[in-house]
Design a protein around this motif. Structure first.
Motif, PDB file in Angstrom:
ATOM      1  N   THR A   1      39.196  36.750  46.600  1.00  0.00           N
ATOM      2  CA  THR A   1      38.482  37.864  46.580  1.00  0.00           C
ATOM      3  C   THR A   1      39.504  39.282  46.207  1.00  0.00           C
TER       4      THR A   1
ATOM      5  N   VAL B   1      41.966  35.876  35.827  1.00  0.00           N
ATOM      6  CA  VAL B   1      41.238  37.236  35.970  1.00  0.00           C
ATOM      7  C   VAL B   1      41.650  38.302  35.366  1.00  0.00           C
TER       8      VAL B   1
ATOM      9  N   GLY C   1      40.654  39.249  42.906  1.00  0.00           N
ATOM     10  CA  GLY C   1      39.445  39.551  41.846  1.00  0.00           C
ATOM     11  C   GLY C   1      38.617  38.422  41.521  1.00  0.00           C
TER      12      GLY C   1
ATOM     13  N   ASP D   1      23.311  30.512  41.123  1.00  0.00           N
ATOM     14  CA  ASP D   1      24.587  30.785  40.332  1.00  0.00           C
ATOM     15  C   ASP D   1      24.886  30.001  39.216  1.00  0.00           C
TER      16      ASP D   1
ATOM     17  N   ARG E   1      35.448  30.193  38.171  1.00  0.00           N
ATOM     18  CA  ARG E   1      35.153  29.928  39.492  1.00  0.00           C
ATOM     19  C   ARG E   1      35.982  28.998  40.235  1.00  0.00           C
TER      20      ARG E   1
ATOM     21  N   GLU F   1      35.251  36.393  41.711  1.00  0.00           N
ATOM     22  CA  GLU F   1      33.944  36.696  42.151  1.00  0.00           C
ATOM     23  C   GLU F   1      33.187  35.517  42.377  1.00  0.00           C
ATOM     24  N   ARG F   2      33.494  34.460  41.983  1.00  0.00           N
ATOM     25  CA  ARG F   2      32.536  33.155  42.045  1.00  0.00           C
ATOM     26  C   ARG F   2      33.541  32.192  43.094  1.00  0.00           C
TER      27      ARG F   2
END
Length: 297
Positions: free
Chosen positions: A179, A152, A182, A279, A159, A184-185
């Motif tokens: 989360t 990150v 940081g 996605d 992911r 996101e997936r």
């Protein structure tokens, strides 16, 4: 007088080769996860595929329209040629995702992972170190978490799949933690009924999504091409004996795909004709309905 026009049968549509390939490099892994789909572990081997074999797979894939590959295993970073293979695939214009346990990421890898087209994927099990480590059977939580955080920080696309092994895991807590870090997936899934998670049962198409072989395929450390990393018992041919494209459009692959699709339809699925995963169109979704696949050992 003109010559008679022969009635010709329509030419069947040519099957399409895959656009996505799992390069399933090895059965060697630092961990021995309770749900490992292919029984990888510290005693695993890299198989019979040589460096030249893997480079040829990438070259043949690029020539036949493969646009993305995933380095998979076992732990792909333990394979002696994995870094070269990732660089070669990027050079050939493919996107490269590395599915790693993130226990140890050599510094050279971070340079490659920051290149355009490269990305990471990993599995995470709990915000509780003890719970996570009980599943991986090694004190891996701190290292995996630290390397997720490093990815990150370095802006490496990543992911994370949270795989629920049916032990009452802190899945929601793990999602909140990721989360906050940081990421996101994030996806959650239950362990697929293959490998150690099958508890000794023979592999069955009931655990597949129906999209196996549909624009994707896997090449294993034994050189066998299969519809996906979960359906390795449905062998379509050896890359050491034939070309990748010929195998992908061959009768054995077509038969394997038909078997998988018909099995899913019998269970009330759509046979892989629809996909609600917007996605990542290359990601499979084993389980019907409503389960995303985040294959990890």
């Amino acid at each position: 007088m003109t010559a008679p026009v022969d009635e010709q049968q329509p030419i069947p549509a040519r099957p399409e080769a895959a656009g996505f390939l799992w390069l399933d490099l090895t059965r060697k892994c630092q961990l021995r996860c309770v749900h490992c789909l292919n029984d990888s572990g510290p005693g695993g081997r890299h198989g019979v595929m040589t460096r030249a074999d893997w480079l040829r797979v990438i070259d043949q894939g690029a020539s036949s329209g493969v646009r993305a590959v995933q380095l998979f295993g076992g732990e792909p970073l333990l394979h002696p040629h994995s870094l070269e293979l990732a660089e070669h695939a990027l050079h050939r214009g493919m996107a490269v995702e590395v599915y790693s346990n993130l226990v140890h990421v050599p510094d050279l890898w971070w340079d490659v992972l920051r290149r355009v087209g490269a990305s990471l994927a990993t599995s995470y099990y709990s915000d509780s170190p003890a719970e996570h480590n009980a599943i991986t059977r090694r004190n891996s939580h701190a290292r995996t978490r630290a390397n997720i955080s490093r990815a990150v920080t370095l802006h490496v696309p990543i992911r994370v799949g949270i795989i629920d092994c049916g032990t009452g895991q802190r899945v929601k807590h793990a999602r909140r933690e990721l989360t906050a870090m940081g990421v996101e997936r994030i996806r959650a899934d239950t362990a697929r009924p293959f490998g150690r998670a099958a508890c000794g049962r023979e592999p069955d198409t009931a655990g597949l999504c129906g999209r196996c072989g549909d624009g994707r395929a896997s090449v294993g450390p034994d050189g066998m091409v299969t519809p996906c990393v979960f359906s390795t018992w449905l062998k379509a041919g050896s890359i050491r004996e034939g070309s990748l494209e010929d195998i992908l459009i061959g009768d054995a692959m077509a038969a394997a795909k038909a078997l998988i699709s018909s099995s899913v339809i019998r269970r009330g699925g759509n046979g892989g004709d629809e996909d609600d995963d917007d996605d990542n169109e290359d990601e499979c979704s084993p389980g019907f309905p409503g389960s995303e696949c985040t294959p990890r050992n």
